[in-house]
Design a protein around this motif. Sequence first.
Motif: not given
Length: 625
Positions: A106-109, A516-522, A587-588, A594-597
């Motif tokens: 929860r602290q890490k959203n 790639f996933l974090r970019s604006t390309s597909l 980004g979520k 998320d790797m830490q969690v």
Amino acid sequence: MPFPRRPSAFLRYLLPALILTLTFYILTQTKGLSSQIGPLLPAVSWKHKNGSNRHPIDKLVKKADEEFSSLISRATSTLEDAAAAYRKRRGRHPPPSFDKWYEFARQKNAIIVEEFWDQIYHDLEPFWALKPAQIRKDAREFEMRIEIRDHKASTRSDWFWTQIWLEMLQTIEHLLPDMDLALNPMDEPRLVVPWEDIQGYMRQAAKTKTMEDPRGVVSEFGKLPLPGKETLEEEAAPERIWEHEKHYWLIARRGCAPDSPARKADVVTDFNRTPSIASSFDLKHMQDGYVVNYTLSTDFCHQADLQALEGIFVEPLSVSATRSLLPVFGGSKLAVNNDILLPAPMYWNEEERFTGAEGASIPWESKHSSAIWRGVATGGLNRETNWRSFQRHRFVAMNNASQLALAASGASPPLNFALPAKEYHLAATRSSSSSSSSSSSSSSTNSDLTLPGWLSATTDIAFTDLMCAHDGFWPGCNYTDAYFAPVPPMPMAEQFRHKLLPDVDGNSFSGRYLGFLRSTSLPVKAALWREWHDSRLVAWKHFVPMDARFGDWYGILEYFLGCEAAGVPGRDGVAERIAMAGREWAGKVLRREDMQVYVLRLLLEYARVVDERREKMGWVGDLLR
């Protein structure tokens, strides 16, 4: 005064006005919708066997939207709900410190959906059949490891992957109990336990699934002696045999069921020829020629032809495998491997060469309507006698207009790829003149004369290094120089100027995928390798899946980029929507947080598995209130 027999002039004009207003509203909304998902029925040459001209990818995208909506609807927002979801899905109480894990998340959203951690339980469940003392001993004696004592993580290894994993663990060490983690320093995974043995372990593990009375649950982890101070109470371990068979298919297929095609098919030993490639329309993970089940597509057990289509099966760079079940952690694995997955080091390290962060935010409308790929000819140790069976060589070759033109015209058969199946009905395969008189096989079109030109206009795909092997690694490559012309490397930030980014496995997983996933390309993903985050992503919602044979590649290209010469528009709006959905979701749920969690939960579960009191251990704070 009596009502008039006929409506007044006002009423006579009001109804048409309302109809026009409603029509205008529907048209404007439809236009807005089209800008998001593209035209519903564009003038394409594809036609389903039932007569419909709706493209099958339209249906896959719609299904993915529904699957994703269902997934996120199960997100929990309280500790009690998260614990209840855990018990329902796992059949046990959560591990000790589950409340601390939840608070950290929860602290890490972090978004908390129980399915996000399915990979953890897939990896750890067989170990419930082994004695905890034996697991601890195997980890303690492994060649490379991280040791955690009194909430401090340390290692005696200076290997760079180990150092990166150590850095990651040190960010959560204050929440970790004592344990030893055996780490795989190789690209290739280490464990392939026979399918029959795994089934036995799983039956044994199922017997340990009990919901202990909350009043008798042990809620604290035990302590371990300092490294080197352990007692020798463990039973003698069976001998661990490490195999170095270069033909990895012989090792890998034992992880498949006895009645699977991989176990029953003849073993290919001659790789010095054009490989046999199964049709995309005959595979059970495909529907109408496109991937409908991405998870199944990464399982090679029903795809025996992949033994001659993937470098890992032909000749990996290195092999050190065992059929013993050992607690070895690594960054990726095939469906049959029994290694325990961690986020890969390059994901945590976020190097620019893997993420291309500088160019990741280029607006969609500023990108080239094309696909780009740059990479090294990896996949294993390619030689003069086996390179035709390597996946990256195949992908580059089938995107070379000259080679494609020779193959399509019948002048020269394809060296290592297959022409597009006629069932795709590609507009790009229609001749600009009368039908070609040249004959063709049932798996290709009668006239592919426009395909090379279309491909040249829509793709930019090349090797940057041929990575050839003679007696050792040489810079030159006399056996593939005639077919491939390496080009200078291109930074990922520059590649993000193109709309489509095909991603093809190398020696193991592709370290660029997260970028790639974090970019604006597909991203267009073809993979056999599994990673920690797979259950968080939905194919056709966050990325485009591609079969490992690449037979659907031309169809994917035409669907998204269109074929101008044939007057076929591309679904640019659909491509943009998937690209942006993938970027937003990454980004979520694919952040370092998320790797830490993920790792914290994984290691809490692992610490319970190696504890002698594991069947009585758990967190039941919600049940005792």
